[in-house]
Design a protein around this motif. Structure first.
Motif, PDB file in Angstrom:
ATOM      1  N   SER A 124       2.532  -0.797 -15.865  1.00 45.72           N
ATOM      2  CA  SER A 124       2.481  -1.892 -14.885  1.00 45.72           C
ATOM      3  C   SER A 124       2.862  -1.458 -13.477  1.00 45.72           C
ATOM      4  O   SER A 124       2.496  -2.115 -12.506  1.00 45.72           O
ATOM      5  CB  SER A 124       3.381  -3.047 -15.325  1.00 45.72           C
ATOM      6  N   PHE A 127       3.709  -3.637 -10.077  1.00 51.85           N
ATOM      7  CA  PHE A 127       3.116  -4.969 -10.162  1.00 51.85           C
ATOM      8  C   PHE A 127       3.948  -5.957 -10.971  1.00 51.85           C
ATOM      9  O   PHE A 127       3.649  -7.140 -10.988  1.00 51.85           O
ATOM     10  CB  PHE A 127       1.689  -4.888 -10.727  1.00 51.85           C
ATOM     11  N   MET A 128       4.973  -5.455 -11.645  1.00 46.35           N
ATOM     12  CA  MET A 128       5.880  -6.322 -12.400  1.00 46.35           C
ATOM     13  C   MET A 128       7.310  -5.900 -12.105  1.00 46.35           C
ATOM     14  O   MET A 128       7.591  -4.714 -11.967  1.00 46.35           O
ATOM     15  CB  MET A 128       5.642  -6.204 -13.917  1.00 46.35           C
ATOM     16  N   SER A 129       8.197  -6.868 -12.074  1.00 46.04           N
ATOM     17  CA  SER A 129       9.618  -6.546 -11.906  1.00 46.04           C
ATOM     18  C   SER A 129      10.192  -6.160 -13.271  1.00 46.04           C
ATOM     19  O   SER A 129       9.591  -6.433 -14.317  1.00 46.04           O
ATOM     20  CB  SER A 129      10.368  -7.756 -11.349  1.00 46.04           C
ATOM     21  N   ARG A 133       9.022  -7.553 -16.999  1.00 47.95           N
ATOM     22  CA  ARG A 133       8.682  -6.666 -18.116  1.00 47.95           C
ATOM     23  C   ARG A 133       9.519  -7.000 -19.344  1.00 47.95           C
ATOM     24  O   ARG A 133       9.010  -7.080 -20.457  1.00 47.95           O
ATOM     25  CB  ARG A 133       8.892  -5.202 -17.710  1.00 47.95           C
TER      26      ARG A 133
END
Length: 175
Positions: A124, A127-129, A133
């Motif tokens: 990811s 694009f994800m914290s 996640r």
């Protein structure tokens, strides 16, 4: 088959074919050998991590660092065996076994929440914290009947992913 510059004999081809459970045709094995020799720039008989990274598709893969641990130093037979999981003829179990090895980076036969989180982070990127996640992974594990404290074995992976239609096929160009 000792060095990369040697000629591939019919015996070698059949031996490699058997080693990869006949998932590649003889023509495909010859093509793979030609590619192996191109990658093995110093004709050492094995491919180093740096040589693998010379393949743009490999270098761009978000899991390339994990895969490098699996492929660094492979001789031709093991190179073909590794690639056999990507054959259209490979079983779902063979594909799952490779996926499991990607997750099980410490090779202890178990995949922890932390292991899965690291792979998800690789996939990811920014694009994800970390919180997102963890939330996604916790939800997926719950739905599969596991918790954050669970350790997944290969059998667990087969049970969870065995129902999936895994698309990991790579076509070997034949000259």
């Amino acid at each position: 088959m000792g060095t990369a510059s040697s000629i591939l004999t019919q015996y070698d081809i059949e031996e490699v074919q058997e080693h990869c459970n006949n998932l590649f045709s003889q023509q495909e094995i010859v093509s793979l050998y030609q590619r192996f020799c191109q990658l093995d720039r110093n004709a050492k008989g094995f491919i180093s991590a740096d040589e693998f990274l010379s393949v743009p598709e490999f270098a761009m893969n978000p899991l390339s660092q994990r895969l490098l641990k699996m492929v660094d130093g492979l001789n031709f037979k093991d190179f073909v065996a590794f690639l056999s999981a990507f054959s259209a003829k490979a079983s779902a179990q063979q594909k799952i076994e490779l996926i499991f090895k990607v997750y099980d980076s410490d090779r202890n036969g178990k995949v922890s929440f932390k292991d899965m989180l690291e792979v998800l982070k690789d996939l990811s990127g920014p694009f994800m914290s970390d919180e997102q996640r963890e939330e996604v992974l916790s939800q997926v594990l719950r739905e599969a009947g596991y918790t954050k404290d669970s350790y997944l074995t290969l059998d667990d992976f087969i049970k969870v992913l065995g129902q999936s239609d895994l698309k990991m096929d790579v076509e070997v160009p034949v000259d």
